[in-house]
Structures are given as C-alpha cells and as structure tokens.
Design an enzyme around this catalytic site. Structure first.
Site, PDB file in Angstrom:
ATOM      1  N   LYS A  20      11.609  20.257  -8.131  1.00  0.00           N
ATOM      2  CA  LYS A  20      12.484  19.118  -7.847  1.00  0.00           C
ATOM      3  C   LYS A  20      12.541  18.133  -9.024  1.00  0.00           C
ATOM      4  CE  LYS A  20      11.485  19.302  -2.845  1.00  0.00           C
ATOM      5  NZ  LYS A  20      10.890  18.528  -1.724  1.00  0.00           N
ATOM      6  N   PHE A  70      15.342   9.422   7.008  1.00  0.00           N
ATOM      7  CA  PHE A  70      15.081   9.630   5.578  1.00  0.00           C
ATOM      8  C   PHE A  70      16.108  10.542   4.899  1.00  0.00           C
ATOM      9  CE2 PHE A  70      12.498  12.738   7.935  1.00  0.00           C
ATOM     10  CZ  PHE A  70      12.851  13.935   7.325  1.00  0.00           C
ATOM     11  N   ARG A 108       3.581  28.358   0.175  1.00  0.00           N
ATOM     12  CA  ARG A 108       3.349  27.132   0.970  1.00  0.00           C
ATOM     13  C   ARG A 108       1.913  26.654   0.778  1.00  0.00           C
ATOM     14  NH1 ARG A 108       7.635  24.308   3.405  1.00  0.00           N
ATOM     15  NH2 ARG A 108       6.262  23.640   5.085  1.00  0.00           N
ATOM     16  N   THR A 114       3.375  18.589   3.076  1.00  0.00           N
ATOM     17  CA  THR A 114       4.614  17.892   2.697  1.00  0.00           C
ATOM     18  C   THR A 114       4.337  16.503   2.128  1.00  0.00           C
ATOM     19  OG1 THR A 114       5.674  19.036   4.535  1.00  0.00           O
ATOM     20  CG2 THR A 114       6.875  17.182   3.610  1.00  0.00           C
ATOM     21  N   ARG A 128       1.367  19.561  -4.478  1.00  0.00           N
ATOM     22  CA  ARG A 128       1.888  18.314  -3.918  1.00  0.00           C
ATOM     23  C   ARG A 128       0.875  17.167  -3.938  1.00  0.00           C
ATOM     24  NH1 ARG A 128       5.540  20.679   1.065  1.00  0.00           N
ATOM     25  NH2 ARG A 128       7.523  20.663  -0.045  1.00  0.00           N
ATOM     26  N   HIS A 153       9.878  22.498  -3.509  1.00  0.00           N
ATOM     27  CA  HIS A 153      10.288  22.983  -2.199  1.00  0.00           C
ATOM     28  C   HIS A 153       9.873  24.438  -2.093  1.00  0.00           C
ATOM     29  CE1 HIS A 153      12.731  24.363   1.184  1.00  0.00           C
ATOM     30  NE2 HIS A 153      13.045  25.377   0.407  1.00  0.00           N
TER      31      HIS A 153
END
Ligand code: GTP
Ligand code: MG
Length: 252
Positions: A20, A70, A108, A114, A128, A153
């Site tokens: 991202k 959001f 993942r 997240t 993350r 992502h």
C-alpha cells in the site's frame, strides 16, 4: 517418452497482495518483499504490477466495507491521496499474485493483525507491526475518526482471493501455467465508457476485450449477461476495473 509435468492442485493456491502507499512512502518495499520471499514463505510470484488506483478500483476492492464510517478514509488511503496529496504521480500500490500451498493463510500470518497496535502487541515482527494509526481531523481540527495504515493487503479467504485476483489481474498478466482460474478466448468486442457497456466503440469508451483476447471465463459470462440486460454475478465495474488500470482517463 518424456513425462508430462503436472502441478499439484495445492501448488496453485493463490492470494492477492497489495503493497500500500504508506509502505511506498516509507521505503518499505524491500523489507516487505524480503518477508514474502520464497525462503520465508515457501511461495512464489505469479503476477506483479504497479498500479495508480482509481476510485472505481478502490471502491470495488473494498466493496465489503461500503457504508462503514472508515470507508471514505480507506479510499483516500488505497488511492494514495492520503500519502501523496500534492504529488498525484506518486500515488501507487504494487499488486502481486503469490502462489503455493496454503498461500492465503501463510501471507495473512506474515502480514499480522489488521490493527497495527494489536499487531505490535500480539505479533511483534509481523509486517503490520510497522503500521500506524492516524487520527483524522476535519477542516476545523475536530477529531472525526482514525485510519489504519497497515502497509499491506492480503486476501483473507479463497473466494476473496479469486474475486480480488480477477479484479486486479487479466489472465495475460499471469504466466499461462500459473493461472488458477478457467479462461476463455473471447470472440467479441466489449467497450465501456464509465457508465454503460457497448459492443460498438463510442466516443470516450475504452475497449475492454477484443476478439482473440484470453479472458477470465466468469468475466465473459458477466459481460454477456450485462449486455443482454440479464442478471449477472457481478456489476460491470467489477469486470471493467482491471482493463482501466493505468489508463490515462481521470473520469474512471
Ligand atoms: P486488508 O488486507 O487491507 O483487506 O485488511 P484486513 O483483511 O486485515 O481487514 P479488513 O478487510 O477488515 O479491512 C480492510 C482495511 O480497512 C484494513 O486494512 C484497514 O486499513 C481498514 N479497517 C478495517 N477495520 C477498520 C476499523 O475498524 N477502523 C478503521 N479506521 N479502519 C479499519
Ligand atoms: Mg480484508
């Protein structure tokens, strides 16, 4: 006689990864890619592209979050507007298809939770854990919510991976032996002008597919149904978005 080499079905599991805009801005591409490398993940690249994410693609990608508080901030984030407000040419994400056994759960796992704060707390070392929670303010400086800048992502389930890979990638973006979903050779012209689908070119419309193009079978089924005014499994934007990637057309 030479034996045919057939890939085990498990080897074909795929996931969509997006690096991202916050990862690009913070020069973390190399770090993220090294975490995803075949040595760490046991997976391999099946597709890669640099994408200026237009609003149509952003809305389609995050369709499940439409209407949530959001959502507008999420669109600003994935389109690059949030990180490059005055340098639109820098607004990019890097999209990958990764392939191999348990690709979805493995990526993942490497990405982590997240929420970056949760990631730091529960899984130090995950990608993350380097993310940021950004407090958002309106023009008057009042707090209006937060944005989760979490660098990457990764598809969450097999059905999501299929939808997302077909949203971002054409079959021809992926080497033939690495394609996981059925394709078909198209025999007609389909054009899109941002609103309607036609089979003849009209001023301002883009040719999505032409005769001879290799197309996802499900896309062709949808294009035919939509053109005939029948119910399709998805809307025209879901099919058209990938054909409009990096087209220099501000209206899409
Ligand atoms: P992606 O891989 O980006 O799809 O993240 P995810 O699958 O871990 O989470 P999800 O699909 O639920 O959310 C998509 C994106 O929306 C996240 O990456 C976050 O940037 C953002 N997001 C999700 N939940 C929240 C939330 O509760 N608050 C805020 N501010 N942002 C959220
Ligand atoms: Mg998600």
């Amino acid at each position: 006689m030479k034996e045919a080499v057939v890939m085990d079905k498990k080897e074909l599991e795929q996931t969509l990864i997006l690096i991202k805009p916050d990862a690009l801005k913070n020069s973390l591409i190399g770090y993220v890619l090294s975490q995803l490398s075949e040595v760490h993940s046991g997976l391999r690249f099946a597709g890669a592209k640099i994408v200026h994410v237009n609003r149509m693609l952003a809305i389609e990608h995050y369709a499940e979050h439409r209407g949530k508080p959001f959502f507008p901030a999420l669109l600003d984030y994935i389109t690059g507007l949030a990180h490059y407000p005055s340098e639109p040419w820098k607004r990019r994400v890097i999209a990958f298809v990764f392939q191999g056994p348990k690709a979805i759960s493995k990526i993942r796992e490497i990405a982590g939770p997240t929420d970056p704060n949760e990631a730091r707390e529960k899984k130090p070392g995950c990608i993350r854990a380097l993310g940021t929670i950004v407090r958002l303010k309106d023009a008057k400086g009042n707090y209006i919510g937060e944005r989760m800048d979490n660098l990457i992502h990764a598809s969450a389930r097999a059905d999501e991976a299929e939808r997302e890979i077909k949203l971002w990638f054409k079959p021809s973006d992926i080497p033939p032996l690495m394609r996981a979903y059925p394709t078909e050779i198209n025999e007609e012209h389909f054009y899109f002008d941002g609103k309607k689908l036609t089979m003849k070119h009209e001023k301002g419309s883009v040719c999505l597919v032409a005769p001879g193009d290799c197309v996802w079978k499900t896309d062709l089924t949808a294009l035919r149904a939509i053109h005939q005014g029948k119910t399709a499994h998805c809307n025209i934007e879901t099919v058209a978005a990938k054909y409009l990637i990096n087209e220099k057309r501000d209206d899409f």
